[in-house]
Enzyme design. Structure first.
Site, PDB file in Angstrom:
ATOM      1  N   SER A 139      11.051  70.603 -29.190  1.00 41.53           N
ATOM      2  CA  SER A 139       9.800  70.141 -29.785  1.00 41.53           C
ATOM      3  C   SER A 139      10.096  69.546 -31.179  1.00 41.53           C
ATOM      4  CB  SER A 139       8.809  71.307 -29.805  1.00 41.53           C
ATOM      5  OG  SER A 139       7.482  70.849 -29.902  1.00 41.53           O
ATOM      6  N   ASP A 293       4.660  69.456 -18.890  1.00 42.79           N
ATOM      7  CA  ASP A 293       4.457  69.602 -20.342  1.00 42.79           C
ATOM      8  C   ASP A 293       3.331  68.669 -20.804  1.00 42.79           C
ATOM      9  OD1 ASP A 293       4.674  69.468 -23.169  1.00 42.79           O
ATOM     10  OD2 ASP A 293       6.835  69.809 -23.086  1.00 42.79           O
ATOM     11  N   HIS A 322       5.146  73.249 -21.993  1.00 42.47           N
ATOM     12  CA  HIS A 322       5.798  73.102 -23.290  1.00 42.47           C
ATOM     13  C   HIS A 322       6.369  74.424 -23.797  1.00 42.47           C
ATOM     14  CE1 HIS A 322       6.952  70.807 -26.736  1.00 42.47           C
ATOM     15  NE2 HIS A 322       6.469  71.731 -27.533  1.00 42.47           N
TER      16      HIS A 322
END
Lengths: 346, 346
Positions: A139, A293, A322
């Site tokens: 991320s 995601d 995610h």
């Protein structure tokens, strides 16, 4: 609770690298900037076994430690693992820990490049490292991994990006706008000049709602996967777990990180030319999107990979989307470890 | 602007069916409830050419008129098309148009079943119709279509549901929580006791942000599909179009509709037994999810269809996702017309 959250008591022991007077991309200069970090394992004599693992939004240098262990891919008996804190993490220089004139709502905007420039100093000045065995990130940590691989290609031998793109997609920017606005919408936020982050509990709770909605997948709710994690009712996940995660954090810290995430774009290094930016990369480059995601859908990773020489893309499927990186399901832990082993041993 | 929005000048001419004293599922009784509606075409002598088209969230009876036209599937020279307003639409009984003691924030909760019971009275008492050629609905209109097909199976010969499920999925409920909270978060909302909806412009703007994020698809932004609709920059869509759509609306009206949407569950008719509820359906039943829809993903429609005798599911792919029904792209208009033709001629 908020006041205690960013302490070694809660976060575990960490180190501080003093950056001194540090000029940010915004033009503001922090007089006594600090980069927090922690390490696992030992740097070998050749100084070629270092793996840098920057962290995600809302995390600290403690957040990625779950990936590390004897017999795991990130084995501290083999690698020297450096976990840096982002600016705004609450341990590195942040709104919550910086004195006037850059305290609280006055803390300047920060960028992914600001983070990576500071990390470069840590790695080179503190440890004398000239080449990293790998940079690994999920991320926002993945966005920092991109920044490293483009900014210092000669230093990054391997890179693993989990669920992040070289530039934040527009749909994801809209998500950031929504969760930031929910945080700011609490009158107690007072433009960032609250005295106790606990006073902004309503904003923090609202902000957590958006993560409940977007952090996993549609299938996570459809198939009640939260039961497998140990929750007896969906609200234990959406309200309990998510609120609990964000409630002790500092809203200004979150907002500085969020703005950094929103503006992440590795092509800023090349005047907006993404092909030129990604063309600089010489690392063995691995991209692992998570199936389903809702932050960074697998399809959004494909154009990046197509522009990086020899890059490999492999989707890791999990109903957790995610948040797969949190290892909430045992098969997620195994899949991420396999992916890291593939990268580190390449 | 808000005060003028729910008028015939803006919405076009409409009719009123007086429900008189009307007891809602909540237990509250509206003393002089009203169902607004409009019609196109003529009811034939056999009274067997009526098509009922309830509308989606934030709409009115005007919203679905774009589907109607000579030579289109919904041809007013062939069908008698009835467009009812939801409670909370601003034309039917709503917070914005009901006198004390049920004005503004005092307006009671309403349900999909409340809408359908009122529509049933309109159809039977006002028009003497005993069988509907079809019920057609998108999103909340689709939820009302489900309610009709289960509540009055003998009256619904054909049903077409676009992008809606028999029960609102949890992920979609979380989305509703977020956009409702953004609307309520504006201090000017004042628990629903503002005097002018324009005063709540910040809440309305925040609410629109979430629809910018979720109403289309990831591909819509990735491939800049908004350019094909005529926008020169993404903000013209995310801020201009979306804000413009919601800004003139009444926050209490939106919130009553949103709560109704959140709680939609056709199995409430059968004590929570979805198989029993959907087993009642005798209509030729068609379900058309939109590919990439972030409100009601195609996969969420499959369990419903599996429980309805002879039901057909066909995904309509468009980068516009949930908002495909708006016909923003010419191929969307054609695809929806084809789908409606398939249903109405079956």
């Amino acid at each position: 609770m908020g006041a205690d959250y960013y302490t070694a008591e809660v976060q575990g022991p960490y180190e501080r690298f003093e950056l001194g007077s540090y000029t940010l991309d915004s033009g503001a200069t922090l007089p006594e900037a600090r980069l927090a970090y922690r390490t696992h394992g030992s740097l070998n004599a050749a100084k070629d076994n270092a793996v840098l693992v920057p962290h995600m939004y809302s995390g600290t240098s403690a957040s990625m430690q779950g990936l590390i262990g004897e017999g795991r891919a990130l084995d501290p008996s083999r690698y020297f693992i450096i976990l840096p804190d982002q600016f705004g993490s609450g341990l590195s220089s942040s709104p919550s820990n910086t004195p006037a004139p850059f305290d609280r709502g006055h803390f300047p905007a920060v960028t992914i490049a600001d983070d990576v420039r500071a990390q470069h100093r840590l790695v080179t000045e503190q440890f004398g490292i000239t080449s990293l065995h790998a940079v690994v990130g999920w991320s926002m940590g993945g966005q920092q991994t991109y920044e490293w691989a483009v900014r210092h290609p000669e230093m990054v031998a391997r890179a693993a990006v989990f669920a992040a793109t070289a530039k934040t997609p527009v749909q994801n920017q809209l998500f950031i706008d929504v969760h930031s606005e929910l945080l700011r919408s609490d009158p107690a936020f007072a433009d960032g000049f609250y005295t106790d982050s606990d006073d902004v509990h309503l904003g923090l709770s609202r902000h957590a709602m958006t993560f409940s909605m977007m952090s996993t997948t549609y299938g996570f709710f459809r198939d009640e996967v939260w039961r497998r994690i140990g929750f007896a009712a969906v609200e234990e996940f959406t309200l309990g777990f998510m609120r609990g995660h964000f409630q002790p954090m500092d809203p200004n810290n979150l907002l500085r990180q969020a703005a950094k995430w929103r503006d992440a774009d590795v092509s800023l290094q090349t005047g907006g030319d993404m092909r030129a930016a990604l063309g600089r990369i010489t690392a063995r480059f691995y991209v692992f999107p998570f199936g389903g995601d809702l932050f960074f859908p697998p399809e959004d990773h494909e154009p990046d990979v197509a522009m990086i020489r020899g890059a490999r893309l492999r989707v890791i499927d999990s109903p957790v989307g995610h948040f797969t990186m949190f290892g909430l399901l045992p098969e997620d832990v195994a899949a991420i470890d396999d992916a890291l082993a593939e990268v580190l041993k390449s």
